[in-house]
Design a protein around this motif. Structure first.
Motif, short mmCIF file in Angstrom:
data_model
loop_
_atom_site.label_atom_id
_atom_site.label_comp_id
_atom_site.label_asym_id
_atom_site.label_seq_id
_atom_site.Cartn_x
_atom_site.Cartn_y
_atom_site.Cartn_z
N ALA C 42 0.81 -1.21 0.00
CA ALA C 42 0.00 0.00 0.00
C ALA C 42 0.85 1.26 0.00
O ALA C 42 0.49 2.27 -0.61
N GLY C 43 1.98 1.21 0.69
CA GLY C 43 2.69 2.46 0.89
C GLY C 43 4.14 2.49 0.45
O GLY C 43 4.79 3.52 0.55
N GLY C 44 4.65 1.36 0.00
CA GLY C 44 6.08 1.35 -0.30
C GLY C 44 6.88 1.18 0.98
O GLY C 44 6.33 1.14 2.09
N ALA C 46 9.36 3.11 2.56
CA ALA C 46 9.57 4.19 3.52
C ALA C 46 8.29 4.59 4.24
O ALA C 46 8.31 4.89 5.43
N ALA C 47 7.18 4.56 3.54
CA ALA C 47 5.94 5.05 4.14
C ALA C 47 5.27 4.01 5.04
O ALA C 47 4.27 4.30 5.68
N ARG C 125 5.18 -4.27 -8.55
CA ARG C 125 5.24 -2.81 -8.43
C ARG C 125 6.26 -2.37 -7.38
O ARG C 125 6.99 -1.40 -7.56
N ILE C 127 8.97 -3.90 -6.57
CA ILE C 127 10.32 -4.07 -7.10
C ILE C 127 10.67 -2.90 -8.03
O ILE C 127 11.75 -2.33 -7.96
N VAL C 128 9.72 -2.54 -8.87
CA VAL C 128 9.96 -1.41 -9.76
C VAL C 128 10.20 -0.14 -8.93
O VAL C 128 11.11 0.64 -9.20
N ALA C 129 9.39 0.01 -7.89
CA ALA C 129 9.46 1.24 -7.11
C ALA C 129 10.71 1.32 -6.25
O ALA C 129 11.36 2.36 -6.16
N GLU C 130 11.04 0.23 -5.60
CA GLU C 130 12.10 0.28 -4.61
C GLU C 130 13.43 -0.28 -5.10
O GLU C 130 14.46 -0.09 -4.45
N GLY C 131 13.39 -0.94 -6.25
CA GLY C 131 14.60 -1.56 -6.76
C GLY C 131 15.81 -0.63 -6.76
O GLY C 131 16.88 -0.98 -6.25
N PRO C 132 15.65 0.56 -7.31
CA PRO C 132 16.81 1.45 -7.38
C PRO C 132 17.36 1.82 -6.01
O PRO C 132 18.54 2.12 -5.88
N ARG C 133 16.53 1.77 -4.99
CA ARG C 133 17.01 2.13 -3.66
C ARG C 133 17.61 0.91 -2.95
O ARG C 133 18.31 1.05 -1.96
N PRO C 135 19.66 -2.00 -4.14
CA PRO C 135 20.35 -2.70 -5.24
C PRO C 135 20.35 -4.20 -5.04
O PRO C 135 20.29 -4.96 -6.01
#
Lengths: 218, 218, 218, 218
Positions: C42-44, C46-47, C125, C127-133, C135
DNA sequence: GATGAATGAGGGTTCATTCAT
DNA sequence: TATGAATGAACCCTCATTCAT
């Protein structure tokens, strides 16, 4: 509210229309003081933002600093300048020779018209509210306002006691009792006016009647 | 100063002594309230930093938020809880049948011992100072404190007038006049105590004497 | 709250009903993972607050730390465990000898029922959202999921090309093209479902038809 | 790195070179947007600290608030302003009369040069990542970007079908299929570029070839 | 093991003050 | 002199993590 030095004299210039530079500057200073009084009254010292003062005064924020060293100096200037003009009036009452009731009525009139019906009522609340945080303000008002008024009142009350107008010698000892109801009306209406407004003039007249209750109809 | 190194001591007890968790939590809540009262009294709402409250209470900043929603809730809790306990006492005076002077003396004693000699004197100043900025506080005190006390006083004063103990019917109309000197002493001493302390008990006794000035010794 | 050691093994006890300690612990762990998935989705990362995870899982906040080193470990555990079970299925398709269309339909069915209709769509979603943060997460999925699936697809597509089922050799070179519409449906519906829902099965069937467009009706 | 010591240099110019105040302010705003885009791209909304944005932009933290109401407003401004300029270009393709392949190639070129090779690729990932948490962003992009582009594509695809350039009528029904590989390349490279970079231009060309596979050489 | 009160570092936001124009 | 954009210290509040019970 009026130019203080007016050195020049001749030309009119600047955006103000007919004012010269010094007059404009003085007018700005007054505008800032007026705006600051309104804002400080509404929110107290800490909650007041100089941004709002500047906007209300129609000047830029930086301009405030051309006239006052900082927020506190502006605050003190306002608080100090508002009540002192009344002190002379009250002190002068000491020198006129009329019955105490007449003096008391003059005090009531002065208080209602010059304090309750003006911004000065807010100043009193500000002093109560901020005094403890600004010892200089408390000290200033004790020295310049309160002690002088109390001294004058003591003379007046003493004379009234000696003349038999007042039976209660304690009043001369505690002139604060004379002003307690006045303070009460200021505070009551600042807090509770919307719930139950207090008719200051009526309260203060009742107070005088109590103080002056003669041994009349025996 | 906090946490981290404490190795406890007697094995059986935490740092609270013999308290269980609930009692410790309640004790912390009280410590916070006490500290907050001191800080708010000294600086008003806006100038008080929760950091200082926490330090004074001996807890971490976050702990405050376990007990109070935010700074304002903490403030209101303090302001609301301090005076209400006195209301019942004052209301009860309505039901006892003794001369007005006796009641007045009880009120003075209550005021001196429960207000002037406690932190409650600061609460009164806080209400005066912050009331205009926190309409809820003014409204709450009007409803829960002031109007109830005024109503009780009106009954008492009315009875005293009917009994001939007080001649001034205006007093029953403006019971505020009864309390005006009490308010005065709180404010005077909060501002000017260091310059000229006011003997509250003496002032209030003088006030009663004035109100009760019989037509006696003619 | 309960006995501390419980060596035995037989009896059932504890609040869980018929579960022994180990089973209870495992159940708690699962509850935490389930709750965390919902919250992270729901929030990713960090949230999401562990407070909410704990509440949703019906455990205390501290309990999370009995099962996972920290918030990130919990996050990685979820993200890593969700997709890997599907990899084997997809790899196995390499070993069955049926027309490409049949395989493609199986992939579509698998994707719809095991991803789109489950929480796994949210994992994608995430993985797409947090992947760059994180590695490590990108690296893990490349190694354990994406590269393996791509390799299997390449074999399957190559065979289809050789059989003449597919004319476009580029497909074997870019097996990503096979999955692009699937990714699209996940993302589209996560963002725009409320405005214009996309019928995933229809889209993916159309995609297969395009890929397999034979030179038929000449 | 900031303020305090700068003594200016050429007397006639501030630090901005030859810019006036408005231009400097605009330049700062742009610097903030640029820095914020970089930070948000790297960490997402929640993990981005305005401290870092300010440092990267070479301004003080407070300066951000001169240009944007709060963190979210800054975020939305970035996300909203990046893609909309492209919409018009794509819509205009509807009005030119050339073979579909030519249009498709223009789209690919536009996508590669204006998205993949710019910061816009990060915006797309941000929308995917944060869209569910910021419904306004999803709604905005559906309304202002996606639906408009999809509508234009539908017209183009429909025409191509009617002209016999494309055999697959389903494409006109699901124009999303046209863009799925583009989305795929953005996401793939954002996650896996370091492991296995995807040649976007090659992939997209292959995609067009598949869509356009003519019944030619029978 | 399980709990949840307590901790305190961290970050968004405000606003008095400064200073280049 | 007047301006107001820019600064950055300060402060409220959150929340991951710890630890006594």
């Amino acid at each position: 509210m009026s130019g203080k030095l007016r050195k020049s004299g001749t030309a009119s210039a600047g955006r103000g229309g007919g004012k010269d530079r010094a007059a404009q500057s003085a007018a700005r200073r007054e505008a800032i003081l007026k705006a600051a009084l309104a804002e400080f009254s509404a929110g107290g010292f800490a909650a007041t933002r100089l941004d709002d003062v500047a906007r209300r005064a129609g000047v830029a924020k930086g301009t405030i600093y051309l006239h006052f060293a900082d927020k506190e100096a502006l605050f003190q200037e306002i608080v100090r300048s508002m009540l002192t003009p009344l002190v002379g009036h009250l002190e002068n009452l000491r020198n006129i020779d009329v019955p105490f009731r007449a003096i008391a009525e003059q005090i009531v009139n002065l208080f209602v018209s010059e304090v309750l019906e003006t911004d000065r009522k807010n100043i009193i609340r500000l002093i109560v509210a901020e005094g403890p945080r600004f010892p200089k303000i408390a000290e200033f008002h004790y020295r310049e306002v309160v002690s002088r008024v109390m001294a004058a009142m003591q003379v007046i009350l003493q004379r009234a006691v000696e003349r038999g107008e007042i039976r209660h010698k304690a009043l001369a000892q505690f002139p604060q009792l004379l002003f307690a109801p006045a303070l009460m009306t200021v505070i009551w209406n600042s807090l509770f006016e919307q719930f139950s407004p207090l008719d200051a003039r009526a309260v203060l007249r009742a107070h005088i009647d109590i103080l002056l209750s003669e041994r009349t109809k025996p």
